[in-house]
Design an enzyme around this catalytic site. Structure first.
Site, PDB file in Angstrom:
ATOM      1  N   LYS A 182      30.180  63.771 -36.694  1.00 11.07           N
ATOM      2  CA  LYS A 182      31.315  63.595 -37.675  1.00 11.07           C
ATOM      3  C   LYS A 182      32.369  65.019 -37.390  1.00 11.07           C
ATOM      4  O   LYS A 182      31.972  65.900 -36.728  1.00 11.07           O
ATOM      5  CB  LYS A 182      30.827  63.322 -38.960  1.00 11.07           C
ATOM      6  CG  LYS A 182      29.814  62.403 -39.278  1.00 11.07           C
ATOM      7  CD  LYS A 182      30.334  61.056 -38.681  1.00 11.07           C
ATOM      8  CE  LYS A 182      29.194  60.024 -38.588  1.00 11.07           C
ATOM      9  NZ  LYS A 182      28.405  59.343 -39.618  1.00 11.07           N
TER      10      LYS A 182
HETATM   11  C1  LIG Z   1      27.573  58.420 -40.066  1.00  9.38           C
HETATM   12  C2  LIG Z   1      27.784  57.396 -40.951  1.00  9.38           C
HETATM   13  C3  LIG Z   1      26.968  57.080 -42.051  1.00  9.38           C
HETATM   14  C4  LIG Z   1      25.683  57.740 -42.513  1.00  9.38           C
HETATM   15  O1  LIG Z   1      25.824  58.817 -42.562  1.00  9.38           O
HETATM   16  P1  LIG Z   1      24.489  60.113 -42.526  1.00  9.38           P
HETATM   17  O2  LIG Z   1      25.017  61.403 -42.900  1.00  9.38           O
HETATM   18  O3  LIG Z   1      24.095  60.163 -41.159  1.00  9.38           O
HETATM   19  O4  LIG Z   1      23.535  59.381 -43.572  1.00  9.38           O
HETATM   20  C5  LIG Z   1      27.369  55.952 -42.684  1.00  9.38           C
HETATM   21  N1  LIG Z   1      28.472  55.277 -42.620  1.00  9.38           N
HETATM   22  C6  LIG Z   1      29.233  55.205 -41.483  1.00  9.38           C
HETATM   23  C7  LIG Z   1      30.321  54.626 -41.154  1.00  9.38           C
HETATM   24  C8  LIG Z   1      29.013  56.328 -40.955  1.00  9.38           C
HETATM   25  O5  LIG Z   1      29.393  56.554 -39.443  1.00  9.38           O
END
Ligand SMILES: *Cc1c(COP(=O)(O)O)cnc(C)c1O
Length: 377
Positions: A182
């Protein structure tokens, strides 16, 4: 030739030193660094309460529980997303109701909400795929009209805006992810922006065994919480990252602009050209419909040219668990078409302009090899 990944976290030396300081401090789990990170996140969220956890998945599940959503309830969402988005709806015993995406934005098509709402509908759970925000004006207007909660899956949209306002600084419950892919990371982690200190207290209980500490050193447990607290080690990474988030997002936007220039004329569909709201978490193209079945070959040709790509995402309603539970009810033609054709190209702040050239050339060659025609200018 070194492989160009589709994304790569960028951790500076100052952050590495800050992590080492935590390791030497004698306090590794949730502590002062987590509180510092929560304060920094709250500042960006216009002073709203923010609490951190070890994943956005946990943040979303706790958000649903705080909103009182459970068995018998329905939550309207999109199928073109990471499976966490709807797994959390199942985890609280509710039912995800998938509506189609708008093929231009690839985001949940809010014009289909009216037809999906019934007396069991309790919330909308939108996703800002690739960091492009869902229309918050329409979203919040629909929520008000039908008295629904909004749980924003903003996992991909840290630092993105809607009409000049940063996501998280308004709205209902907003979850961000700090997974390494992210725009900012804590290694693994996430947070929830909430409406009140009361919700924040509920969240604190849910993230650590449902426990409330008493002034005399004893504690009580009055709700079944989980084990999702963040470590100070991770929070130290986040504090280093949040300082650089805006700068990193600007660089992503520059690279995205360059992609638009370099990919012009290719027979792929480009993403929405939004240089105002999006944080450009990903740069995704849609292959021509005639090449959908050959996506793996396109990816293979790019990899031979030293370029890694990704698929974000196969549609959730086509997954075995969701089919087995009868959750693939409505036809979702645009979701299925986009999911079959989508390809994530490399985009991360440390990329060089020349890397974009390299990707564009390799994609042009791959399409030519597989017989896709260029679009006349
Ligand atoms: C990465 C992601 C998640 C989950 O995030 P985590 O921190 O890995 O639990 C949920 N929704 C979307 C759209 C994502 O890209």
């Amino acid at each position: 030739m070194e492989l160009l990944p589709f994304t790569r976290p960028d951790i500076d030396e100052e952050t590495i030193a800050a992590v080492a300081d935590v390791l030497r401090s004698g306090w590794l789990t949730t502590g002062p660094k987590c509180r510092e990170l929560e304060a920094a996140l709250s500042l960006r969220a216009g002073g709203r309460p923010v609490r951190v956890v070890n994943s956005a998945t946990a943040a979303l599940e706790f958000a649903l529980r705080i909103a009182g959503i459970g068995p018998g309830d329905e939550v309207i969402t999109t199928s073109l997303t990471w499976v966490a988005t709807s797994n959390v709806i199942l985890a609280v015993g509710a039912k995800p109701v998938f509506i189609d995406v708008d093929p231009a934005t690839r985001l949940i098509d809010l014009s289909q909400v009216d037809a999906a709402v019934n007396e069991r509908t309790r919330a909308i759970l939108p996703v800002d795929l690739a960091g492009l925000p869902v229309d918050r004006d329409r979203l919040n207007e629909l929520a008000a009209r039908y008295r629904l909660r909004v749980i924003e899956d903003a996992a991909q949209s840290q630092g993105a805006h809607w009409r000049g306002r940063e996501l998280g600084s308004f709205g209902d419950l907003v979850a961000f992810s700090f997974h390494p892919n992210k725009n900012m990371t804590t290694g693994e982690g996430g947070c929830l922006v909430m409406n009140s200190e009361d919700e924040a207290r509920q969240f604190e209980k849910l993230r650590l065994q449902g426990v409330t500490r008493n002034a005399d050193g004893t504690y009580d447990c009055d709700v079944l919480g989980g084990k999702a607290n963040l470590t100070d080690i991770a929070a130290a990474i986040g504090l280093g990252q949040i300082k650089r988030l805006d700068q990193a997002n600007l660089r992503r936007r520059e690279l995205a602009r360059l992609y638009f220039l370099k990919l012009a004329g290719l027979s792929v569909d480009l993403p929405q050209a939004d240089f105002e709201n999006s944080n450009w978490h990903m740069f995704q193209v849609l292959l021509p419909a005639g090449l959908a079945a050959q996506r793996a070959e396109v990816m293979h040709l790019l990899r031979e040219a030293g370029i890694a790509t990704g698929i974000h995402y196969p549609a959730i309603h086509t997954m075995s668990l969701y089919k087995a539970r009868g959750l693939a009810q409505r036809p979702l033609p645009y979701t299925e078409s986009v999911a079959a054709r989508i390809l994530t190209l490399p985009l991360f702040p440390a990329m060089h302009d020349a890397d974009v050239d390299r990707v564009a050339t390799a994609l042009r060659n791959a399409l030519a090899t597989l017989g896709a025609r260029e679009v006349p200018a």
